[in-house]
Design a protein around this motif. Sequence first.
Motif: not given
Length: 504
Positions: A456-472
Amino acid sequence: MSPRQIEVSEPRQVGITELVLRDAHQSLMATRMAMEDMIDACADIDAAGYWSVECWGGATYDACIRFLNEDPWQRLRTFRELLPNSRLQMLLRGQNLLGYRHYNDEVVDRFVDKSAENGMDVFRVFDAMNDPRNLEHAMAAVKKAGKHAQGTICYTISPVHTTEGYVKLAGQLLDMGADSIAFKDMAALLKPQPAYDIVKGIKDTYGSDVQINVHCHSTTGVTQVSLMKAIEAGADVVDTAVSSMSLGPGHNPTESVVEMLEGTGYTTGLDLDRVLKIRDHFKKIRPKYADFESKTLVDTNIFKSQIPGGMLSNMESQLRAQGAEARIDEVMNMVPVCRKDAGYPPLVTPSSQIVGTQAVFNVLMGPYKVMTGEFADMMLGYYGASPAERNPEIIKQAAAQAKKDPIDVRPADLLEPEWDKLVSEASALQGFDGTEEDVLTYALFPGVASTFFENRSKGPKSVAKSEAQLKAEAEGKASTALNGPITYSVTVNGASHTVAVEPA
Protein backbone atom coordinates in the motif's frame (compact mmCIF):
# COMPACT_ATOMS: atom_id res chain seq x y z
CA MET A 1 -62.89 28.11 -20.36
CA SER A 2 -61.18 29.58 -23.42
CA PRO A 3 -57.94 27.99 -24.77
CA ARG A 4 -55.99 30.93 -23.38
CA GLN A 5 -57.16 30.15 -19.84
CA ILE A 6 -55.99 26.51 -19.77
CA GLU A 7 -53.62 25.97 -16.87
CA VAL A 8 -50.32 24.27 -17.65
CA SER A 9 -49.13 22.09 -14.76
CA GLU A 10 -45.49 21.99 -13.78
CA PRO A 11 -43.61 18.96 -15.14
CA ARG A 12 -42.97 16.21 -12.61
CA GLN A 13 -39.37 16.05 -11.40
CA VAL A 14 -37.60 12.76 -12.18
CA GLY A 15 -34.35 12.28 -10.30
CA ILE A 16 -31.21 10.92 -11.95
CA THR A 17 -28.60 8.70 -10.32
CA GLU A 18 -25.29 9.15 -12.17
CA LEU A 19 -23.32 5.92 -12.56
CA VAL A 20 -20.11 7.13 -14.20
CA LEU A 21 -18.01 6.80 -11.03
CA ARG A 22 -18.94 3.15 -10.38
CA ASP A 23 -21.17 0.90 -12.48
CA ALA A 24 -20.36 2.58 -15.80
CA HIS A 25 -16.67 1.71 -15.71
CA GLN A 26 -17.36 -1.60 -13.95
CA SER A 27 -19.57 -2.63 -16.88
CA LEU A 28 -17.54 -1.18 -19.73
CA MET A 29 -13.93 -1.66 -18.64
CA ALA A 30 -13.79 -4.25 -15.88
CA THR A 31 -13.74 -1.72 -13.00
CA ARG A 32 -10.21 -0.63 -13.83
CA MET A 33 -10.63 3.16 -13.74
CA ALA A 34 -8.16 4.83 -11.40
CA MET A 35 -9.25 7.50 -8.95
CA GLU A 36 -6.93 10.02 -10.63
CA ASP A 37 -9.10 9.85 -13.77
CA MET A 38 -12.29 10.72 -11.87
CA ILE A 39 -11.19 13.60 -9.67
CA ASP A 40 -11.35 16.40 -12.25
CA ALA A 41 -14.99 15.60 -13.11
CA CYS A 42 -16.23 15.75 -9.51
CA ALA A 43 -16.90 19.50 -9.30
CA ASP A 44 -19.25 19.33 -12.29
CA ILE A 45 -20.87 16.12 -11.03
CA ASP A 46 -21.48 17.78 -7.65
CA ALA A 47 -23.13 20.82 -9.28
CA ALA A 48 -25.17 19.06 -11.98
CA GLY A 49 -28.22 18.36 -9.82
CA TYR A 50 -28.27 14.56 -9.59
CA TRP A 51 -30.52 12.81 -7.08
CA SER A 52 -27.51 10.70 -6.13
CA VAL A 53 -24.03 9.79 -7.36
CA GLU A 54 -23.11 6.10 -7.31
CA CYS A 55 -19.40 5.92 -6.60
CA TRP A 56 -18.58 2.91 -4.41
CA GLY A 57 -19.41 -0.72 -3.72
CA GLY A 58 -20.04 -3.41 -6.29
CA ALA A 59 -16.69 -4.61 -7.65
CA THR A 60 -14.82 -1.35 -7.00
CA TYR A 61 -13.58 -2.44 -3.56
CA ASP A 62 -12.11 -5.66 -4.97
CA ALA A 63 -10.58 -3.88 -8.00
CA CYS A 64 -8.98 -1.19 -5.82
CA ILE A 65 -6.93 -3.62 -3.76
CA ARG A 66 -6.45 -6.30 -6.43
CA PHE A 67 -5.40 -4.21 -9.43
CA LEU A 68 -4.93 -0.56 -8.48
CA ASN A 69 -3.07 -0.73 -5.13
CA GLU A 70 -5.58 1.82 -3.87
CA ASP A 71 -7.27 1.87 -0.48
CA PRO A 72 -11.04 1.72 -1.15
CA TRP A 73 -11.79 3.56 2.09
CA GLN A 74 -9.56 6.42 1.01
CA ARG A 75 -11.42 6.48 -2.31
CA LEU A 76 -14.69 6.88 -0.42
CA ARG A 77 -13.29 9.65 1.78
CA THR A 78 -11.98 11.46 -1.30
CA PHE A 79 -15.38 11.31 -2.99
CA ARG A 80 -16.99 12.64 0.20
CA GLU A 81 -14.59 15.59 0.14
CA LEU A 82 -14.99 16.29 -3.58
CA LEU A 83 -18.79 15.86 -3.68
CA PRO A 84 -19.94 17.78 -0.58
CA ASN A 85 -23.38 18.59 -2.00
CA SER A 86 -24.21 15.14 -3.36
CA ARG A 87 -25.82 12.02 -1.96
CA LEU A 88 -23.16 9.35 -2.29
CA GLN A 89 -24.56 5.93 -3.17
CA MET A 90 -23.11 2.43 -3.03
CA LEU A 91 -24.13 -1.08 -4.06
CA LEU A 92 -24.12 -3.56 -1.15
CA ARG A 93 -24.70 -7.31 -1.58
CA GLY A 94 -26.73 -7.73 1.60
CA GLN A 95 -25.26 -10.36 3.90
CA ASN A 96 -22.40 -10.82 1.38
CA LEU A 97 -21.36 -7.17 1.81
CA LEU A 98 -18.84 -6.72 -1.04
CA GLY A 99 -17.35 -10.20 -0.84
CA TYR A 100 -18.50 -13.57 -2.12
CA ARG A 101 -19.73 -15.31 1.04
CA HIS A 102 -22.14 -14.55 3.86
CA TYR A 103 -20.76 -12.73 6.89
CA ASN A 104 -21.74 -12.84 10.53
CA ASP A 105 -24.18 -10.08 11.55
CA GLU A 106 -21.54 -8.23 13.61
CA VAL A 107 -19.30 -7.93 10.54
CA VAL A 108 -22.26 -6.56 8.55
CA ASP A 109 -22.96 -4.00 11.29
CA ARG A 110 -19.36 -2.86 11.44
CA PHE A 111 -19.06 -2.58 7.67
CA VAL A 112 -22.20 -0.46 7.37
CA ASP A 113 -21.14 1.74 10.31
CA LYS A 114 -17.71 2.38 8.81
CA SER A 115 -19.16 3.07 5.36
CA ALA A 116 -21.53 5.63 6.84
CA GLU A 117 -18.77 7.15 8.98
CA ASN A 118 -16.54 7.54 5.91
CA GLY A 119 -19.22 9.34 3.93
CA MET A 120 -21.80 7.00 2.41
CA ASP A 121 -25.43 8.20 2.26
CA VAL A 122 -27.52 5.77 0.18
CA PHE A 123 -27.06 2.00 0.51
CA ARG A 124 -28.61 0.06 -2.37
CA VAL A 125 -28.93 -3.35 -0.71
CA PHE A 126 -29.56 -6.42 -2.89
CA ASP A 127 -29.31 -10.19 -2.72
CA ALA A 128 -28.45 -12.49 -5.61
CA MET A 129 -31.30 -14.84 -4.68
CA ASN A 130 -33.85 -12.06 -3.98
CA ASP A 131 -34.18 -13.64 -0.51
CA PRO A 132 -35.46 -10.88 1.81
CA ARG A 133 -33.85 -12.63 4.80
CA ASN A 134 -30.44 -11.86 3.31
CA LEU A 135 -31.31 -8.15 3.13
CA GLU A 136 -32.99 -7.59 6.46
CA HIS A 137 -29.97 -7.23 8.75
CA ALA A 138 -27.97 -5.02 6.39
CA MET A 139 -30.97 -2.73 5.89
CA ALA A 140 -31.52 -2.53 9.64
CA ALA A 141 -27.86 -1.58 10.07
CA VAL A 142 -28.26 1.20 7.50
CA LYS A 143 -31.34 2.53 9.28
CA LYS A 144 -29.53 2.39 12.63
CA ALA A 145 -26.69 4.43 11.11
CA GLY A 146 -29.23 7.08 10.08
CA LYS A 147 -28.71 6.54 6.34
CA HIS A 148 -30.97 5.80 3.35
CA ALA A 149 -31.77 2.09 3.03
CA GLN A 150 -32.76 1.22 -0.53
CA GLY A 151 -34.33 -2.22 -0.69
CA THR A 152 -33.50 -3.78 -4.03
CA ILE A 153 -35.24 -6.26 -6.31
CA CYS A 154 -33.11 -7.99 -8.95
CA TYR A 155 -35.16 -8.38 -12.13
CA THR A 156 -35.11 -11.60 -14.08
CA ILE A 157 -37.40 -13.65 -16.32
CA SER A 158 -38.50 -17.23 -15.71
CA PRO A 159 -41.68 -19.31 -15.52
CA VAL A 160 -41.99 -18.43 -11.82
CA HIS A 161 -41.33 -14.67 -12.00
CA THR A 162 -44.45 -12.51 -12.32
CA THR A 163 -45.49 -8.89 -11.90
CA GLU A 164 -47.47 -9.90 -8.82
CA GLY A 165 -44.41 -11.61 -7.34
CA TYR A 166 -42.25 -8.50 -7.77
CA VAL A 167 -44.96 -6.31 -6.23
CA LYS A 168 -45.18 -8.67 -3.25
CA LEU A 169 -41.39 -8.60 -2.82
CA ALA A 170 -41.46 -4.79 -2.79
CA GLY A 171 -43.98 -4.97 0.06
CA GLN A 172 -41.69 -7.24 2.06
CA LEU A 173 -38.83 -4.75 1.66
CA LEU A 174 -41.07 -1.84 2.69
CA ASP A 175 -42.12 -3.81 5.79
CA MET A 176 -38.40 -4.03 6.66
CA GLY A 177 -38.22 -0.24 6.64
CA ALA A 178 -36.87 0.41 3.15
CA ASP A 179 -36.70 4.15 2.45
CA SER A 180 -37.04 3.44 -1.26
CA ILE A 181 -37.31 0.51 -3.66
CA ALA A 182 -34.71 -0.07 -6.37
CA PHE A 183 -35.62 -2.18 -9.35
CA LYS A 184 -32.32 -3.56 -10.65
CA ASP A 185 -32.14 -4.85 -14.23
CA MET A 186 -28.53 -6.00 -14.44
CA ALA A 187 -28.85 -7.94 -17.73
CA ALA A 188 -30.99 -5.46 -19.74
CA LEU A 189 -33.95 -7.87 -19.69
CA LEU A 190 -36.57 -5.32 -18.62
CA LYS A 191 -38.88 -4.64 -21.57
CA PRO A 192 -41.12 -1.55 -21.66
CA GLN A 193 -44.45 -3.15 -20.74
CA PRO A 194 -43.20 -5.10 -17.70
CA ALA A 195 -41.40 -1.93 -16.56
CA TYR A 196 -44.70 -0.05 -16.62
CA ASP A 197 -46.73 -2.86 -15.05
CA ILE A 198 -44.35 -3.51 -12.15
CA VAL A 199 -43.78 0.14 -11.20
CA LYS A 200 -47.50 0.89 -11.44
CA GLY A 201 -48.29 -2.25 -9.44
CA ILE A 202 -46.01 -1.15 -6.60
CA LYS A 203 -47.42 2.39 -6.61
CA ASP A 204 -51.05 1.22 -6.77
CA THR A 205 -50.55 -1.34 -3.99
CA TYR A 206 -48.42 0.60 -1.50
CA GLY A 207 -49.09 4.25 -2.33
CA SER A 208 -47.83 6.88 -4.73
CA ASP A 209 -45.41 8.20 -2.12
CA VAL A 210 -43.28 5.01 -2.27
CA GLN A 211 -40.05 6.06 -3.98
CA ILE A 212 -39.01 3.76 -6.83
CA ASN A 213 -35.57 3.91 -8.47
CA VAL A 214 -35.10 2.02 -11.75
CA HIS A 215 -31.68 0.72 -12.84
CA CYS A 216 -31.22 -0.74 -16.33
CA HIS A 217 -28.27 -1.78 -18.42
CA SER A 218 -28.43 -1.14 -22.16
CA THR A 219 -27.03 -4.37 -23.61
CA THR A 220 -30.19 -5.50 -25.41
CA GLY A 221 -30.99 -2.09 -26.89
CA VAL A 222 -34.54 -1.80 -25.51
CA THR A 223 -34.18 -0.33 -22.04
CA GLN A 224 -34.27 3.40 -22.72
CA VAL A 225 -37.88 2.86 -23.77
CA SER A 226 -38.31 0.84 -20.57
CA LEU A 227 -37.11 3.83 -18.54
CA MET A 228 -39.68 6.03 -20.26
CA LYS A 229 -42.48 3.59 -19.50
CA ALA A 230 -41.30 3.26 -15.89
CA ILE A 231 -41.38 7.06 -15.56
CA GLU A 232 -44.89 7.16 -17.01
CA ALA A 233 -45.92 4.56 -14.41
CA GLY A 234 -44.57 6.75 -11.60
CA ALA A 235 -40.85 5.91 -11.20
CA ASP A 236 -39.18 8.65 -9.17
CA VAL A 237 -35.49 8.16 -10.06
CA VAL A 238 -33.73 6.45 -12.98
CA ASP A 239 -30.08 5.48 -13.33
CA THR A 240 -27.97 6.73 -16.25
CA ALA A 241 -24.34 7.28 -17.24
CA VAL A 242 -22.96 10.21 -19.25
CA SER A 243 -22.91 9.35 -22.95
CA SER A 244 -19.13 9.01 -23.25
CA MET A 245 -19.36 6.16 -20.69
CA SER A 246 -22.62 4.51 -21.77
CA LEU A 247 -24.29 1.89 -23.99
CA GLY A 248 -23.10 -1.64 -24.75
CA PRO A 249 -23.09 -3.61 -21.48
CA GLY A 250 -23.22 -0.25 -19.71
CA HIS A 251 -26.23 2.00 -19.28
CA ASN A 252 -28.46 4.48 -21.05
CA PRO A 253 -26.91 7.92 -21.65
CA THR A 254 -27.74 10.68 -19.19
CA GLU A 255 -28.09 13.32 -21.92
CA SER A 256 -30.35 11.06 -23.99
CA VAL A 257 -32.75 10.62 -21.08
CA VAL A 258 -32.76 14.40 -20.49
CA GLU A 259 -33.58 15.01 -24.16
CA MET A 260 -36.14 12.18 -24.23
CA LEU A 261 -38.17 13.92 -21.53
CA GLU A 262 -38.21 17.31 -23.25
CA GLY A 263 -41.77 18.29 -24.16
CA THR A 264 -43.28 15.64 -21.90
CA GLY A 265 -44.77 16.11 -18.45
CA TYR A 266 -41.44 15.22 -16.86
CA THR A 267 -38.10 16.90 -16.28
CA THR A 268 -34.81 15.88 -14.69
CA GLY A 269 -33.87 19.40 -13.66
CA LEU A 270 -30.22 18.64 -14.51
CA ASP A 271 -27.80 21.38 -15.51
CA LEU A 272 -27.06 20.08 -19.01
CA ASP A 273 -24.02 22.34 -19.43
CA ARG A 274 -22.43 20.62 -16.42
CA VAL A 275 -23.41 17.20 -17.74
CA LEU A 276 -21.73 17.99 -21.07
CA LYS A 277 -18.53 18.94 -19.25
CA ILE A 278 -18.63 15.59 -17.44
CA ARG A 279 -19.17 13.89 -20.79
CA ASP A 280 -16.19 15.66 -22.33
CA HIS A 281 -13.94 14.74 -19.41
CA PHE A 282 -14.63 11.02 -19.71
CA LYS A 283 -14.48 11.15 -23.50
CA LYS A 284 -10.77 11.93 -23.07
CA ILE A 285 -10.32 9.32 -20.34
CA ARG A 286 -12.04 6.33 -21.95
CA PRO A 287 -9.40 5.54 -24.65
CA LYS A 288 -6.82 5.01 -21.88
CA TYR A 289 -8.72 1.85 -20.87
CA ALA A 290 -9.30 0.42 -24.35
CA ASP A 291 -7.50 -2.82 -23.42
CA PHE A 292 -10.22 -3.59 -20.86
CA GLU A 293 -13.19 -2.63 -23.03
CA SER A 294 -16.03 -5.05 -23.68
CA LYS A 295 -16.59 -5.72 -27.38
CA THR A 296 -20.36 -6.09 -26.94
CA LEU A 297 -22.53 -3.34 -28.42
CA VAL A 298 -26.04 -4.83 -28.69
CA ASP A 299 -26.90 -8.44 -27.86
CA THR A 300 -30.52 -9.58 -27.96
CA ASN A 301 -29.47 -13.21 -27.36
CA ILE A 302 -29.52 -12.23 -23.67
CA PHE A 303 -33.32 -12.47 -23.75
CA LYS A 304 -32.86 -16.22 -24.30
CA SER A 305 -29.70 -16.96 -22.31
CA GLN A 306 -30.13 -14.18 -19.69
CA ILE A 307 -26.34 -14.08 -19.42
CA PRO A 308 -25.02 -10.65 -18.36
CA GLY A 309 -21.92 -9.41 -20.19
CA GLY A 310 -19.54 -9.93 -17.27
CA MET A 311 -20.73 -13.51 -16.86
CA LEU A 312 -20.19 -14.22 -20.58
CA SER A 313 -16.62 -12.94 -20.55
CA ASN A 314 -15.92 -15.04 -17.43
CA MET A 315 -17.18 -18.21 -19.12
CA GLU A 316 -15.18 -17.45 -22.25
CA SER A 317 -11.97 -17.11 -20.21
CA GLN A 318 -12.68 -20.41 -18.42
CA LEU A 319 -13.14 -22.20 -21.74
CA ARG A 320 -10.05 -20.54 -23.22
CA ALA A 321 -7.97 -21.86 -20.32
CA GLN A 322 -9.15 -25.38 -21.20
CA GLY A 323 -8.61 -24.94 -24.94
CA ALA A 324 -12.36 -25.29 -25.45
CA GLU A 325 -13.42 -21.89 -26.77
CA ALA A 326 -15.34 -23.55 -29.61
CA ARG A 327 -17.81 -24.98 -27.08
CA ILE A 328 -19.20 -21.63 -25.94
CA ASP A 329 -22.57 -22.27 -27.63
CA GLU A 330 -22.94 -25.53 -25.69
CA VAL A 331 -22.25 -23.64 -22.47
CA MET A 332 -24.77 -20.93 -23.40
CA ASN A 333 -27.39 -23.66 -23.83
CA MET A 334 -26.38 -25.30 -20.55
CA VAL A 335 -26.77 -22.13 -18.43
CA PRO A 336 -30.61 -22.18 -18.50
CA VAL A 337 -30.52 -25.88 -17.53
CA CYS A 338 -28.34 -25.21 -14.47
CA ARG A 339 -30.43 -22.18 -13.57
CA LYS A 340 -33.66 -24.21 -13.69
CA ASP A 341 -32.09 -26.93 -11.51
CA ALA A 342 -31.08 -24.23 -8.99
CA GLY A 343 -34.63 -22.83 -8.79
CA TYR A 344 -34.31 -19.93 -11.27
CA PRO A 345 -32.09 -17.53 -9.29
CA PRO A 346 -31.46 -14.12 -10.89
CA LEU A 347 -28.06 -14.08 -12.59
CA VAL A 348 -26.09 -11.42 -10.74
CA THR A 349 -22.93 -11.52 -8.61
CA PRO A 350 -22.27 -14.08 -7.19
CA SER A 351 -25.06 -16.32 -8.55
CA SER A 352 -24.11 -15.59 -12.17
CA GLN A 353 -20.53 -16.77 -11.64
CA ILE A 354 -21.71 -19.86 -9.73
CA VAL A 355 -24.24 -20.94 -12.37
CA GLY A 356 -21.93 -20.03 -15.26
CA THR A 357 -18.99 -22.02 -13.88
CA GLN A 358 -21.20 -25.06 -13.29
CA ALA A 359 -22.43 -24.83 -16.88
CA VAL A 360 -18.81 -24.88 -18.07
CA PHE A 361 -18.08 -27.94 -15.89
CA ASN A 362 -21.20 -29.70 -17.20
CA VAL A 363 -20.15 -29.21 -20.81
CA LEU A 364 -16.51 -30.18 -20.32
CA MET A 365 -17.02 -33.16 -17.97
CA GLY A 366 -20.64 -34.22 -18.32
CA PRO A 367 -23.77 -33.01 -16.45
CA TYR A 368 -22.92 -32.69 -12.75
CA LYS A 369 -20.06 -35.22 -12.96
CA VAL A 370 -18.14 -32.55 -11.05
CA MET A 371 -20.06 -29.99 -8.99
CA THR A 372 -18.36 -26.85 -7.71
CA GLY A 373 -18.53 -26.26 -3.97
CA GLU A 374 -20.40 -23.01 -4.56
CA PHE A 375 -23.04 -24.64 -6.78
CA ALA A 376 -23.49 -27.41 -4.23
CA ASP A 377 -24.02 -24.78 -1.53
CA MET A 378 -26.54 -22.97 -3.73
CA MET A 379 -28.46 -26.24 -4.24
CA LEU A 380 -28.43 -26.86 -0.48
CA GLY A 381 -29.75 -23.39 0.47
CA TYR A 382 -26.52 -21.92 1.84
CA TYR A 383 -26.92 -18.83 -0.35
CA GLY A 384 -30.58 -18.43 0.61
CA ALA A 385 -33.97 -19.51 -0.64
CA SER A 386 -34.42 -19.82 -4.41
CA PRO A 387 -37.42 -18.35 -6.25
CA ALA A 388 -38.64 -21.84 -7.24
CA GLU A 389 -38.09 -25.42 -6.06
CA ARG A 390 -34.65 -26.83 -6.80
CA ASN A 391 -34.09 -30.14 -8.58
CA PRO A 392 -34.34 -32.79 -5.80
CA GLU A 393 -31.95 -35.19 -7.54
CA ILE A 394 -29.24 -32.54 -7.78
CA ILE A 395 -29.88 -31.59 -4.13
CA LYS A 396 -29.15 -35.23 -3.12
CA GLN A 397 -25.99 -35.23 -5.19
CA ALA A 398 -24.87 -31.90 -3.70
CA ALA A 399 -25.50 -33.16 -0.15
CA ALA A 400 -23.46 -36.29 -0.79
CA GLN A 401 -20.56 -34.32 -2.28
CA ALA A 402 -20.55 -31.52 0.32
CA LYS A 403 -21.24 -33.93 3.19
CA LYS A 404 -23.83 -31.59 4.71
CA ASP A 405 -27.61 -31.32 4.77
CA PRO A 406 -29.87 -28.84 2.98
CA ILE A 407 -31.03 -25.89 5.08
CA ASP A 408 -34.10 -23.68 5.03
CA VAL A 409 -33.03 -21.10 7.64
CA ARG A 410 -31.32 -17.78 6.93
CA PRO A 411 -27.74 -18.82 6.07
CA ALA A 412 -26.17 -16.21 8.39
CA ASP A 413 -28.01 -17.75 11.35
CA LEU A 414 -25.56 -20.65 11.16
CA LEU A 415 -22.46 -18.46 11.30
CA GLU A 416 -20.37 -18.26 14.45
CA PRO A 417 -19.14 -14.85 15.70
CA GLU A 418 -16.01 -14.06 13.69
CA TRP A 419 -14.96 -10.46 14.37
CA ASP A 420 -12.35 -11.19 17.05
CA LYS A 421 -10.79 -13.89 14.87
CA LEU A 422 -10.67 -11.51 11.88
CA VAL A 423 -8.99 -8.83 14.02
CA SER A 424 -6.39 -11.31 15.22
CA GLU A 425 -5.60 -12.61 11.72
CA ALA A 426 -5.49 -9.15 10.12
CA SER A 427 -3.25 -7.80 12.90
CA ALA A 428 -0.60 -10.37 12.03
CA LEU A 429 -0.23 -9.11 8.47
CA GLN A 430 2.62 -6.86 7.41
CA GLY A 431 1.35 -3.36 6.60
CA PHE A 432 -1.86 -3.67 8.67
CA ASP A 433 -2.67 -0.18 9.97
CA GLY A 434 -4.70 -1.14 13.05
CA THR A 435 -8.04 0.27 11.81
CA GLU A 436 -11.43 -1.43 11.59
CA GLU A 437 -11.38 -0.52 7.90
CA ASP A 438 -8.32 -2.73 7.40
CA VAL A 439 -9.94 -5.57 9.32
CA LEU A 440 -12.95 -5.28 7.00
CA THR A 441 -10.68 -5.32 3.94
CA TYR A 442 -9.14 -8.53 5.25
CA ALA A 443 -12.59 -9.98 6.01
CA LEU A 444 -13.82 -9.34 2.48
CA PHE A 445 -10.74 -10.44 0.55
CA PRO A 446 -8.35 -12.36 2.80
CA GLY A 447 -6.36 -13.73 -0.12
CA VAL A 448 -5.70 -10.30 -1.60
CA ALA A 449 -5.50 -8.12 1.52
CA SER A 450 -2.06 -9.33 2.64
CA THR A 451 -0.43 -8.33 -0.66
CA PHE A 452 -2.28 -5.01 -0.66
CA PHE A 453 -1.28 -4.11 2.91
CA GLU A 454 2.33 -4.96 2.15
CA ASN A 455 2.43 -2.78 -0.98
CA ARG A 456 0.00 0.00 0.00
CA SER A 457 2.78 2.47 0.85
CA LYS A 458 3.91 2.42 -2.79
CA GLY A 459 0.74 4.32 -3.70
CA PRO A 460 -1.96 3.82 -6.33
CA LYS A 461 -0.99 2.10 -9.57
CA SER A 462 -2.98 2.99 -12.67
CA VAL A 463 -3.38 0.28 -15.31
CA ALA A 464 -4.47 2.78 -17.96
CA LYS A 465 -2.45 3.78 -20.99
CA SER A 466 -0.49 6.99 -20.56
CA GLU A 467 -0.98 10.06 -22.73
CA ALA A 468 2.37 9.28 -24.38
CA GLN A 469 1.24 5.74 -25.24
CA LEU A 470 -2.02 7.01 -26.73
CA LYS A 471 -0.13 9.60 -28.79
CA ALA A 472 2.33 6.99 -30.06
CA GLU A 473 -0.52 4.66 -31.03
CA ALA A 474 -2.31 7.45 -32.87
CA GLU A 475 0.86 8.41 -34.72
CA GLY A 476 1.45 4.76 -35.61
CA LYS A 477 -2.03 4.42 -37.09
CA ALA A 478 -1.59 7.66 -39.02
CA SER A 479 1.74 6.44 -40.37
CA THR A 480 0.19 3.14 -41.47
CA ALA A 481 -2.64 5.01 -43.14
CA LEU A 482 -0.20 7.21 -45.04
CA ASN A 483 2.48 4.67 -45.91
CA GLY A 484 0.66 1.36 -46.05
CA PRO A 485 -0.82 -0.24 -49.15
CA ILE A 486 -3.79 1.46 -50.81
CA THR A 487 -6.63 -0.86 -51.79
CA TYR A 488 -8.53 -0.38 -55.06
CA SER A 489 -11.47 -2.24 -56.54
CA VAL A 490 -10.84 -2.86 -60.26
CA THR A 491 -13.28 -4.27 -62.81
CA VAL A 492 -11.73 -6.20 -65.73
CA ASN A 493 -13.97 -7.75 -68.41
CA GLY A 494 -16.92 -7.47 -66.08
CA ALA A 495 -15.16 -9.23 -63.16
CA SER A 496 -14.36 -7.28 -59.99
CA HIS A 497 -10.89 -7.61 -58.45
CA THR A 498 -9.37 -6.10 -55.27
CA VAL A 499 -5.84 -4.77 -55.78
CA ALA A 500 -3.48 -3.50 -53.05
CA VAL A 501 -0.92 -0.98 -54.30
CA GLU A 502 2.17 -0.22 -52.22
CA PRO A 503 3.31 3.45 -52.33
CA ALA A 504 6.71 4.10 -53.98
